[in-house]
Design a protein around this motif. Structure first.
Motif, short mmCIF file in Angstrom:
data_model
loop_
_atom_site.label_atom_id
_atom_site.label_comp_id
_atom_site.label_asym_id
_atom_site.label_seq_id
_atom_site.Cartn_x
_atom_site.Cartn_y
_atom_site.Cartn_z
N LEU A 69 0.86 -1.03 0.00
CA LEU A 69 -0.04 -0.09 -0.12
C LEU A 69 0.71 1.26 -0.18
O LEU A 69 0.69 2.12 -0.80
N PHE A 70 1.85 1.58 1.09
CA PHE A 70 2.58 2.69 0.88
C PHE A 70 3.71 2.73 0.10
O PHE A 70 4.13 3.59 -0.27
N THR A 71 4.16 1.59 -0.67
CA THR A 71 5.06 1.83 -1.92
C THR A 71 4.28 2.39 -2.78
O THR A 71 4.57 2.97 -3.75
N THR A 72 2.93 1.71 -3.23
CA THR A 72 2.09 2.38 -4.17
C THR A 72 1.65 4.00 -4.04
O THR A 72 1.74 4.66 -4.97
N LEU A 73 1.57 4.20 -2.76
CA LEU A 73 1.19 5.71 -2.47
C LEU A 73 2.49 6.59 -2.75
O LEU A 73 2.11 7.79 -3.43
N ALA A 74 3.59 6.04 -2.52
CA ALA A 74 4.88 6.85 -2.63
C ALA A 74 4.99 7.13 -4.26
O ALA A 74 5.48 8.12 -4.65
N TYR A 75 4.66 5.82 -4.83
CA TYR A 75 4.91 5.82 -6.37
C TYR A 75 3.86 6.69 -6.70
O TYR A 75 4.22 7.75 -7.72
N PHE A 76 2.56 6.73 -6.21
CA PHE A 76 1.44 7.66 -6.73
C PHE A 76 1.93 9.21 -6.62
O PHE A 76 1.74 9.95 -7.39
N SER A 77 2.46 9.55 -5.29
CA SER A 77 2.78 10.88 -5.00
C SER A 77 4.13 11.18 -6.00
O SER A 77 3.95 12.66 -6.59
N THR A 78 4.76 10.67 -6.38
CA THR A 78 5.87 10.92 -7.43
C THR A 78 5.16 10.88 -8.44
O THR A 78 5.92 12.02 -9.25
N TYR A 79 4.38 10.23 -8.94
CA TYR A 79 4.02 10.31 -10.29
C TYR A 79 3.19 11.65 -10.69
O TYR A 79 2.89 11.93 -11.74
N ILE A 80 2.56 12.39 -9.76
CA ILE A 80 2.06 13.44 -9.74
C ILE A 80 3.09 14.39 -10.36
O ILE A 80 2.81 15.51 -11.37
N PHE A 81 4.37 14.43 -9.83
CA PHE A 81 5.33 15.13 -10.37
C PHE A 81 5.84 14.72 -11.75
O PHE A 81 6.16 15.57 -12.61
N VAL A 82 5.84 13.52 -12.01
CA VAL A 82 6.15 12.99 -13.14
C VAL A 82 5.35 13.54 -14.34
O VAL A 82 5.79 14.02 -15.53
N VAL A 83 3.82 13.64 -13.99
CA VAL A 83 3.10 14.17 -15.03
C VAL A 83 3.07 15.65 -15.11
O VAL A 83 2.86 16.22 -16.14
N TRP A 84 3.39 16.25 -14.08
CA TRP A 84 3.50 17.79 -14.09
C TRP A 84 4.70 18.23 -15.08
O TRP A 84 4.66 19.06 -15.60
N ILE A 85 5.72 17.63 -14.92
CA ILE A 85 7.02 17.73 -15.72
C ILE A 85 6.63 17.49 -17.25
O ILE A 85 6.91 18.28 -18.06
N SER A 86 6.00 16.57 -17.27
CA SER A 86 5.65 16.08 -18.71
C SER A 86 4.61 17.16 -19.42
O SER A 86 4.90 17.70 -20.58
N VAL A 87 3.64 17.46 -18.77
CA VAL A 87 2.57 18.44 -19.32
C VAL A 87 2.95 19.91 -19.05
O VAL A 87 2.68 20.73 -19.82
N TRP A 88 3.26 20.30 -17.83
CA TRP A 88 3.31 21.79 -17.28
C TRP A 88 4.62 22.18 -17.32
O TRP A 88 4.77 23.40 -17.27
N LEU A 89 5.85 21.38 -17.05
CA LEU A 89 7.04 22.04 -16.90
C LEU A 89 7.58 23.11 -18.09
O LEU A 89 8.07 24.18 -17.91
N PRO A 90 7.24 22.45 -19.35
CA PRO A 90 7.68 23.55 -20.41
C PRO A 90 6.71 24.69 -20.46
O PRO A 90 7.43 25.84 -20.63
N VAL A 91 5.32 25.01 -20.19
CA VAL A 91 4.60 26.03 -19.90
C VAL A 91 5.17 26.97 -18.77
O VAL A 91 5.35 27.96 -18.88
N TYR A 92 5.67 26.27 -17.56
CA TYR A 92 6.02 26.86 -16.56
C TYR A 92 7.14 27.73 -16.70
O TYR A 92 7.63 28.69 -16.49
N LEU A 93 8.32 27.06 -17.41
CA LEU A 93 9.47 27.60 -17.75
C LEU A 93 9.09 28.89 -18.76
O LEU A 93 9.90 29.97 -18.67
N VAL A 94 8.41 28.61 -19.71
CA VAL A 94 8.14 30.11 -20.50
C VAL A 94 7.14 30.99 -20.00
O VAL A 94 7.69 32.22 -20.01
N LYS A 95 6.19 30.46 -19.29
CA LYS A 95 5.27 31.66 -18.92
C LYS A 95 5.66 32.32 -17.45
O LYS A 95 5.38 33.34 -17.30
N VAL A 96 6.39 31.60 -16.49
CA VAL A 96 6.50 32.04 -15.14
C VAL A 96 8.08 32.32 -15.15
O VAL A 96 8.44 33.56 -14.66
N ILE A 97 9.06 31.66 -15.67
CA ILE A 97 10.52 31.90 -15.51
C ILE A 97 10.80 32.60 -16.63
O ILE A 97 12.03 33.45 -16.88
N LYS A 98 10.02 32.92 -17.79
CA LYS A 98 10.39 33.73 -18.70
C LYS A 98 11.30 33.45 -19.77
O LYS A 98 11.95 34.19 -20.07
#
Length: 412
Positions: free
Chosen positions: A214-243
């Motif tokens: 259970l807790f291995t899965t939850l740890a994986y789950f929490s990290t995967y939120i970041f995995v997906v954020w990097i894939s979908v939102w990091l490029p937008v974040y670097l362009v729109k926020v970090i300029k």
């Protein structure tokens, strides 16, 4: 031969995650062409994961029956068809359908790859082997970003996607020249196949609800939120926020990917060496991963205080490298709980974690839009949320996961 197989799995993960991440790299032109809002773009990112968890489990369970090599080849062939089909996308609805289908057929690849590497390598090298597989994901998602950005700029985003389809066809041909398993594992594999029909479902579900699973899965789950954020939102974040410009963003994404690979491969090697020395899962696997994730979460949160472009890149390198430690080590932990069903166990881990892929992009888009015109505030709030979740589950993982104590669900 094991190194050839590992190299192919590495290349396969590059294609897999390039397929995932190219949508983020092409976010600006796609959003402009179809006039999409942040919420709609969050839906596009999320749609990839709508069927991903279910097909991940089904596909991996099927791989335990027909063989990992055959299943991986079938998946790759399907990706090629879908990526060439991008040439026909004409609007938001068709884009969603394409992402749903691509996610459905890419869902089983990661768990089957981890299980395939597990079968080819001895225990003292499994952490390293899986870290190489995971590094293929990072290369595909980030290191090849400048190349993908160049393809998008020169050829347009549709033809850039189609080129990845051609790469899938090449990989499909190459995997045909490898055996299904090492000779000394063939007997074990046959035994495992005979046991598939005798699985005690009740005991199996009990195992999945145990603290270690259970807790291995939850740890994986929490990290995967970041995995997906990097894939979908990091490029937008670097362009729109970090300029950053699009070119600077591409190199920044690549740099973060390269450094982070070195970080989590180093962590995996440390874990393997500790395991070889003491054979203690808690010390060598759980504590190493848990403490790494905690440090990575704190590095991530630090970007809220220091938003200098250089520090953001450094912090993201550390955050990605340290939190990703669960990705190669997590599968070794759950496979240890039930060795005869490696693909099934890793598919449940990755598919459960990939539920974050459904929630994360839409939640991030919602948070950004709640901030109104203050886009930077919205992104900062999403980063704080991710860091807090990873920190919490890393602590619970370190306390409750005890892989040395396991229950065999095959026994009545």
């Amino acid at each position: 031969m094991r190194w050839i197989v590992l190299a192919l799995l590495f290349l396969g993960m590059i294609i897999n995650f390039a397929d995932k991440s190219i949508i983020g790299l092409a976010a600006v032109p796609i959003m402009k062409e179809f006039n999409l809002s942040y919420s709609q773009w969050g839906l596009v990112g999320s749609s990839y994961y709508w069927l991903y968890p279910v097909t991940g489990i089904i596909g991996a369970a099927w791989a335990d029956r027909i063989g990992a090599k055959k299943m991986l080849g079938l998946l790759m062939l399907t990706w090629a068809v879908l990526q060439f089909g991008v040439l026909g996308i004409t609007g938001f609805f068709v884009l969603i359908v394409y992402r749903v289908l691509l996610g459905a057929f890419e869902g089983p690849f990661s768990p089957i790859s981890y299980s395939h590497a597990h079968n080819w390598f001895p225990p003292k090298l499994r952490g390293f082997a899986n870290s190489v597989v995971v590094s293929g994901a990072t290369v595909g998602a980030m290191v090849v970003a400048p190349l993908l950005v160049a393809l998008i700029t020169i050829l347009g985003w549709r033809w850039a996607f189609a080129i990845l389809g051609a790469a899938s066809l090449v990989w499909f041909v190459l995997i045909q020249f490898t055996p299904e398993s090492p000779k000394d594992a063939e007997g074990k594999q046959k035994t495992a196949k005979k046991k598939l029909e005798k699985l005690n479902v009740k005991a199996f579900l009990t195992l999945l609800s145990s603290p270690s699973a259970l807790f291995t899965t939850l740890a994986y789950f929490s990290t995967y939120i970041f995995v997906v954020w990097i894939s979908v939102w990091l490029p937008v974040y670097l362009v729109k926020v970090i300029k950053m410009s699009s070119v600077q963003m591409g190199y920044a994404v690549a740099g973060i990917g390269i450094v982070s690979v070195g970080v989590y491969i180093a962590i995996s090697i440390i874990s393997d060496r500790l395991f070889k020395k003491n054979q203690n899962w808690r010390v060598s696997r759980v504590y190493v991963v848990g403490f790494s994730m905690m440090a990575g979460a704190l590095a991530m949160i630090s970007t809220l205080v220091f938003q200098n472009a250089i520090w953001v890149i450094v912090a993201m390198c550390l955050a990605k490298g340290l939190t990703y430690a669960i990705l190669p080590i997590g599968p070794t932990i759950v496979i240890n709980l039930m060795p005869d069903r490696g693909s099934l166990m890793t598919s449940i881990l990755t598919s459960s974690g990939n539920i974050a892929g459904i929630i994360g992009p839409m939640l991030t888009g919602f948070i950004i839009e709640l901030a109104g015109d203050n886009t930077a505030l919205g992104f900062n709030q999403s980063i704080l949320f991710m860091g807090a979740i990873i920190l919490l589950f890393a602590i619970l993982f370190s306390i409750y996961v005890k892989p040395d104590i396991k229950t065999n669900p095959e026994a009545n």
